[in-house]
Scaffold this motif. Sequence first.
Motif, PDB file in Angstrom:
ATOM      1  N   HIS A  19       0.997  -1.163  -0.026  1.00 18.24           N
ATOM      2  CA  HIS A  19      -0.052  -0.140   0.028  1.00 18.24           C
ATOM      3  C   HIS A  19       0.768   1.292   0.048  1.00 18.24           C
ATOM      4  O   HIS A  19       0.673   2.330  -0.849  1.00 18.24           O
ATOM      5  CB  HIS A  19      -0.933   0.047   1.128  1.00 18.24           C
ATOM      6  N   GLN A 171      -5.001  -1.968   5.236  1.00 18.08           N
ATOM      7  CA  GLN A 171      -5.023  -0.790   4.735  1.00 18.08           C
ATOM      8  C   GLN A 171      -5.243   0.249   5.675  1.00 18.08           C
ATOM      9  O   GLN A 171      -4.805   1.473   5.687  1.00 18.08           O
ATOM     10  CB  GLN A 171      -6.425  -0.918   4.169  1.00 18.08           C
ATOM     11  N   ALA A 172      -5.870  -0.049   6.898  1.00 16.28           N
ATOM     12  CA  ALA A 172      -6.059   1.124   8.115  1.00 16.28           C
ATOM     13  C   ALA A 172      -4.633   1.357   8.320  1.00 16.28           C
ATOM     14  O   ALA A 172      -4.271   2.669   8.767  1.00 16.28           O
ATOM     15  CB  ALA A 172      -6.843   0.569   9.099  1.00 16.28           C
ATOM     16  N   ASN A 175      -2.804   3.446   5.880  1.00 14.03           N
ATOM     17  CA  ASN A 175      -3.527   4.858   5.872  1.00 14.03           C
ATOM     18  C   ASN A 175      -2.951   5.862   7.310  1.00 14.03           C
ATOM     19  O   ASN A 175      -2.790   7.084   7.035  1.00 14.03           O
ATOM     20  CB  ASN A 175      -5.000   4.883   6.101  1.00 14.03           C
ATOM     21  N   ALA A 178       0.605   6.790   6.488  1.00 16.85           N
ATOM     22  CA  ALA A 178       0.561   7.947   5.404  1.00 16.85           C
ATOM     23  C   ALA A 178       0.317   9.144   6.163  1.00 16.85           C
ATOM     24  O   ALA A 178       0.937  10.214   5.771  1.00 16.85           O
ATOM     25  CB  ALA A 178      -0.367   7.624   4.155  1.00 16.85           C
ATOM     26  N   ASP A 179      -0.585   9.288   6.834  1.00 17.70           N
ATOM     27  CA  ASP A 179      -1.156  10.322   7.708  1.00 17.70           C
ATOM     28  C   ASP A 179       0.312  10.889   8.455  1.00 17.70           C
ATOM     29  O   ASP A 179       0.412  12.184   8.619  1.00 17.70           O
ATOM     30  CB  ASP A 179      -2.171  10.423   8.690  1.00 17.70           C
ATOM     31  N   LEU A 268     -10.748   4.960  10.304  1.00 14.32           N
ATOM     32  CA  LEU A 268      -9.573   5.010   9.619  1.00 14.32           C
ATOM     33  C   LEU A 268      -9.460   4.588   8.269  1.00 14.32           C
ATOM     34  O   LEU A 268      -8.893   5.244   7.347  1.00 14.32           O
ATOM     35  CB  LEU A 268      -8.802   3.834  10.318  1.00 14.32           C
ATOM     36  N   LEU A 269     -10.584   3.744   7.617  1.00 15.01           N
ATOM     37  CA  LEU A 269     -10.787   3.303   6.470  1.00 15.01           C
ATOM     38  C   LEU A 269     -11.432   4.368   5.646  1.00 15.01           C
ATOM     39  O   LEU A 269     -11.159   4.761   4.457  1.00 15.01           O
ATOM     40  CB  LEU A 269     -11.334   1.946   6.195  1.00 15.01           C
TER      41      LEU A 269
END
Length: 286
Positions: A19, A171-172, A175, A178-179, A268-269
């Motif tokens: 990801h 994925q969470a 994320n 990435a944040d 989160l998603l």
Amino acid sequence: MNIAITGASGNIGGMVARHLSALGLPLVLPLRNPAKAPDLPDCEARRFAYGDYALAKQALDGTDVLFMVSAAESPTREQEHLTLVRAAADAGVGHLVYLSFAGASPHSTFTLARTHAVTEEAIRQTAMRHTFLRDNFYSEMMATIADAGGTIAGPAADGRVACVSQRDVAQAAANVIADIVRGSGQHDNQTYTLTGSQSLNFAEIAAALTEITGKPHRYRNETVEEAFANRRRDYPDTPDWQIEAWVSTYTAIAQGELAAVSDDLSRLLGHAPRSFAETAKEIYAA
């Protein structure tokens, strides 16, 4: 920021790495065997071991954000985690994102959750910022937990489990990382509980598997004594600590410790998590 992902040759770590790589982020992949690193652009595999302080510190030098997946289950896992946390802090890691377990506590019925509690506390004692992602049991495990005859046997009584998809957890985690890389402080020193959107007992899981697979499934409630005896009979070379962990999977559910549904994952998603049935259908369609 420089990002390191442990466990990149496994399921969760590998998905998180893919990801983040898809976002164009360069990655460091600390691995016991760097040859098993996924083939991703702008990724550097480094030799690493959880319990080797010097090697772990060397692998993490220059890292700003570390995603820490648990070491392999073993009697030494707790000490391996503590060694890695110390190495990460001494290497100058600024933010550690740790994949923990729902309701992690020194008193958790699920024996392996106790190690997560110890690890969390060790991370809190450092100067690193942290984010704890406490996932429930995986839907993928629950979809394949029955024996060859379609029976799920264990001392869970009518307890419920808010199991969660590995794909959603990965994925969470991506994320969140990435944040952090974008400079957001919203995840600093936060704890999130990652569950599916429903809580099921094993009779309901068996019914769903019957419908999805076309093969009859059923749940047989065992006593704790039966559970230990049956597993020792069927897996005679398995150490006691591992059998205790297997049985405590069910007793923790019986105690209601894995039943609560959280909305952390959906937040989160940015959308609802996969249902158990959706995950099971993906597995059996493959």
